[in-house]
Write a protein that holds these residues in place. Structure first.
Motif, PDB file in Angstrom:
ATOM      1  N   ARG A  62       0.831  -1.204   0.000  1.00  0.00           N
ATOM      2  CA  ARG A  62       0.000   0.000   0.000  1.00  0.00           C
ATOM      3  C   ARG A  62       0.870   1.260   0.000  1.00  0.00           C
ATOM      4  O   ARG A  62       0.546   2.238  -0.667  1.00  0.00           O
ATOM      5  N   ILE A  63       1.965   1.251   0.739  1.00  0.00           N
ATOM      6  CA  ILE A  63       2.870   2.402   0.755  1.00  0.00           C
ATOM      7  C   ILE A  63       3.406   2.662  -0.647  1.00  0.00           C
ATOM      8  O   ILE A  63       3.397   3.797  -1.129  1.00  0.00           O
ATOM      9  N   GLU A  64       3.862   1.639  -1.315  1.00  0.00           N
ATOM     10  CA  GLU A  64       4.390   1.801  -2.683  1.00  0.00           C
ATOM     11  C   GLU A  64       3.314   2.330  -3.625  1.00  0.00           C
ATOM     12  O   GLU A  64       3.566   3.228  -4.427  1.00  0.00           O
ATOM     13  N   SER A  65       2.110   1.789  -3.520  1.00  0.00           N
ATOM     14  CA  SER A  65       1.011   2.215  -4.381  1.00  0.00           C
ATOM     15  C   SER A  65       0.639   3.678  -4.140  1.00  0.00           C
ATOM     16  O   SER A  65       0.452   4.456  -5.076  1.00  0.00           O
ATOM     17  N   LEU A  66       0.544   4.059  -2.876  1.00  0.00           N
ATOM     18  CA  LEU A  66       0.206   5.449  -2.548  1.00  0.00           C
ATOM     19  C   LEU A  66       1.310   6.404  -2.989  1.00  0.00           C
ATOM     20  O   LEU A  66       1.029   7.504  -3.493  1.00  0.00           O
ATOM     21  N   ALA A  67       2.567   6.003  -2.840  1.00  0.00           N
ATOM     22  CA  ALA A  67       3.689   6.847  -3.269  1.00  0.00           C
ATOM     23  C   ALA A  67       3.673   7.030  -4.786  1.00  0.00           C
ATOM     24  O   ALA A  67       3.950   8.127  -5.289  1.00  0.00           O
ATOM     25  N   GLU A  68       3.338   5.986  -5.521  1.00  0.00           N
ATOM     26  CA  GLU A  68       3.233   6.096  -6.979  1.00  0.00           C
ATOM     27  C   GLU A  68       2.092   7.028  -7.368  1.00  0.00           C
ATOM     28  O   GLU A  68       2.228   7.843  -8.286  1.00  0.00           O
ATOM     29  N   THR A  69       0.973   6.921  -6.671  1.00  0.00           N
ATOM     30  CA  THR A  69      -0.155   7.809  -6.943  1.00  0.00           C
ATOM     31  C   THR A  69       0.232   9.258  -6.685  1.00  0.00           C
ATOM     32  O   THR A  69      -0.133  10.156  -7.439  1.00  0.00           O
ATOM     33  N   TYR A  70       0.980   9.496  -5.628  1.00  0.00           N
ATOM     34  CA  TYR A  70       1.479  10.837  -5.321  1.00  0.00           C
ATOM     35  C   TYR A  70       2.279  11.373  -6.509  1.00  0.00           C
ATOM     36  O   TYR A  70       2.059  12.494  -6.964  1.00  0.00           O
ATOM     37  N   ALA A  71       3.213  10.576  -6.981  1.00  0.00           N
ATOM     38  CA  ALA A  71       4.076  11.006  -8.084  1.00  0.00           C
ATOM     39  C   ALA A  71       3.266  11.318  -9.346  1.00  0.00           C
ATOM     40  O   ALA A  71       3.612  12.218 -10.109  1.00  0.00           O
ATOM     41  N   GLU A  72       2.185  10.599  -9.548  1.00  0.00           N
ATOM     42  CA  GLU A  72       1.350  10.789 -10.737  1.00  0.00           C
ATOM     43  C   GLU A  72       0.373  11.952 -10.619  1.00  0.00           C
ATOM     44  O   GLU A  72      -0.044  12.512 -11.632  1.00  0.00           O
ATOM     45  N   SER A  73      -0.015  12.315  -9.385  1.00  0.00           N
ATOM     46  CA  SER A  73      -1.125  13.253  -9.250  1.00  0.00           C
ATOM     47  C   SER A  73      -0.854  14.536  -8.472  1.00  0.00           C
ATOM     48  O   SER A  73      -1.610  15.494  -8.599  1.00  0.00           O
ATOM     49  N   GLU A  74       0.175  14.582  -7.668  1.00  0.00           N
ATOM     50  CA  GLU A  74       0.424  15.779  -6.862  1.00  0.00           C
ATOM     51  C   GLU A  74       1.194  16.810  -7.686  1.00  0.00           C
ATOM     52  O   GLU A  74       2.255  16.510  -8.242  1.00  0.00           O
ATOM     53  N   PRO A  75       0.692  18.038  -7.758  1.00  0.00           N
ATOM     54  CA  PRO A  75       1.309  19.041  -8.634  1.00  0.00           C
ATOM     55  C   PRO A  75       2.717  19.474  -8.236  1.00  0.00           C
ATOM     56  O   PRO A  75       3.466  19.942  -9.079  1.00  0.00           O
ATOM     57  N   LEU A  76       3.100  19.308  -6.999  1.00  0.00           N
ATOM     58  CA  LEU A  76       4.436  19.736  -6.569  1.00  0.00           C
ATOM     59  C   LEU A  76       5.479  18.623  -6.652  1.00  0.00           C
ATOM     60  O   LEU A  76       6.655  18.857  -6.351  1.00  0.00           O
ATOM     61  N   TYR A  77       5.068  17.427  -7.055  1.00  0.00           N
ATOM     62  CA  TYR A  77       5.980  16.293  -7.028  1.00  0.00           C
ATOM     63  C   TYR A  77       7.293  16.555  -7.767  1.00  0.00           C
ATOM     64  O   TYR A  77       8.374  16.288  -7.237  1.00  0.00           O
ATOM     65  N   GLY A  78       7.231  17.086  -8.964  1.00  0.00           N
ATOM     66  CA  GLY A  78       8.443  17.279  -9.769  1.00  0.00           C
ATOM     67  C   GLY A  78       9.471  18.163  -9.089  1.00  0.00           C
ATOM     68  O   GLY A  78      10.652  17.822  -9.010  1.00  0.00           O
ATOM     69  N   VAL A  79       9.026  19.290  -8.563  1.00  0.00           N
ATOM     70  CA  VAL A  79       9.952  20.212  -7.907  1.00  0.00           C
ATOM     71  C   VAL A  79      10.419  19.644  -6.568  1.00  0.00           C
ATOM     72  O   VAL A  79      11.577  19.821  -6.188  1.00  0.00           O
ATOM     73  N   GLU A  80       9.549  18.930  -5.870  1.00  0.00           N
ATOM     74  CA  GLU A  80       9.971  18.277  -4.622  1.00  0.00           C
ATOM     75  C   GLU A  80      11.054  17.244  -4.903  1.00  0.00           C
ATOM     76  O   GLU A  80      12.073  17.202  -4.204  1.00  0.00           O
ATOM     77  N   ALA A  81      10.825  16.412  -5.903  1.00  0.00           N
ATOM     78  CA  ALA A  81      11.795  15.361  -6.233  1.00  0.00           C
ATOM     79  C   ALA A  81      13.142  15.970  -6.608  1.00  0.00           C
ATOM     80  O   ALA A  81      14.203  15.473  -6.201  1.00  0.00           O
ATOM     81  N   GLU A  82      13.110  17.062  -7.369  1.00  0.00           N
ATOM     82  CA  GLU A  82      14.353  17.733  -7.749  1.00  0.00           C
ATOM     83  C   GLU A  82      15.090  18.259  -6.519  1.00  0.00           C
ATOM     84  O   GLU A  82      16.303  18.097  -6.395  1.00  0.00           O
ATOM     85  N   HIS A  83      14.348  18.851  -5.590  1.00  0.00           N
ATOM     86  CA  HIS A  83      14.981  19.387  -4.388  1.00  0.00           C
ATOM     87  C   HIS A  83      15.479  18.271  -3.453  1.00  0.00           C
ATOM     88  O   HIS A  83      16.531  18.427  -2.824  1.00  0.00           O
ATOM     89  N   ILE A  84      14.742  17.167  -3.369  1.00  0.00           N
ATOM     90  CA  ILE A  84      15.200  16.026  -2.561  1.00  0.00           C
ATOM     91  C   ILE A  84      16.503  15.480  -3.137  1.00  0.00           C
ATOM     92  O   ILE A  84      17.385  15.020  -2.403  1.00  0.00           O
ATOM     93  N   GLU A  85      16.637  15.546  -4.444  1.00  0.00           N
ATOM     94  CA  GLU A  85      17.830  15.021  -5.096  1.00  0.00           C
ATOM     95  C   GLU A  85      19.031  15.970  -4.978  1.00  0.00           C
ATOM     96  O   GLU A  85      20.165  15.516  -4.828  1.00  0.00           O
ATOM     97  N   THR A  86      18.793  17.281  -5.025  1.00  0.00           N
ATOM     98  CA  THR A  86      19.907  18.222  -5.111  1.00  0.00           C
ATOM     99  C   THR A  86      20.272  18.924  -3.799  1.00  0.00           C
ATOM    100  O   THR A  86      21.444  19.221  -3.570  1.00  0.00           O
TER     101      THR A  86
END
Length: 186
Positions: free
Chosen positions: A7-31
């Motif tokens: 369920r955690i994996e599924s919810l995290a994937e849904t987040y990545a697909e649907s949350e509007p801030l995901y892209g910028v969050e992921a970039e900041h988590i990486e850098t």
């Protein structure tokens, strides 16, 4: 419903697909973690975290409160911010990391936890009522989100998060995304 690993994996994937801030969050988590560790970050990087903390609610956080909190943080001198972040980067305990960051104006435990999340995403997770309640509903935490968040309460929350992440073999960033989505669904 329990927070099982699938369920955690599924919810995290849904987040990545649907949350509007995901892209910028992921970039900041990486850098940002490497930038903070090397001391190669600017004022805008830190302000972004404070703004993200409030704006990730996409309008569900009272606007006047958000503006006041952001303005209070922006009154800090950048050298004081660098010193506080340096103290958090080198802190050996959660308590010391929070203490260093909370020396800044406009930084309470939730904001400090957001900063720690982007400083050390492998060790810290941002705290808030939504994620806390998702853990409580899943019976991973036994108490409701406190009216006044204390260091001890954050340590309990973080311990629960680390336990779930370890049990499921996921990182805290994945767990954050799952908790955020779970709290939106229930």
């Amino acid at each position: 419903m329990a927070l099982d690993c699938t369920r955690i994996e599924s919810l995290a994937e849904t987040y990545a697909e649907s949350e509007p801030l995901y892209g910028v969050e992921a970039e900041h988590i990486e850098t940002l973690p490497a930038a903070f560790a090397a001391g190669e970050y600017g004022w805008r990087d830190v302000v972004w975290i404070v703004r993200w903390h409030y704006r990730r609610f996409l309008g569900d956080y009272p606007d006047a409160d958000r503006r006041d909190a952001e303005a209070a943080f922006e009154q800090n001198d950048f050298e004081d911010v660098r010193s506080a972040i340096g103290g958090a980067v080198g802190a050996e305990t959660v308590r010391n990391a929070l203490k260093s960051l909370r020396s800044l104006g406009g930084v309470d435990i939730p904001v400090a936890s957001a900063m720690l999340f982007f400083i050390h995403p492998e060790a810290y997770l941002v705290v808030g009522e939504r994620a806390w309640t998702a853990l409580e509903t899943a019976e991973e935490l036994s108490a409701s989100y406190p009216d006044l968040l204390t260091v001890n309460a954050y340590e309990r929350y973080l311990g629960a998060c680390r336990t779930v992440a370890e049990r499921c073999g996921c990182d805290l960033w994945t767990l954050y995304r799952a908790l955020w989505r779970r709290s939106k669904r229930e």
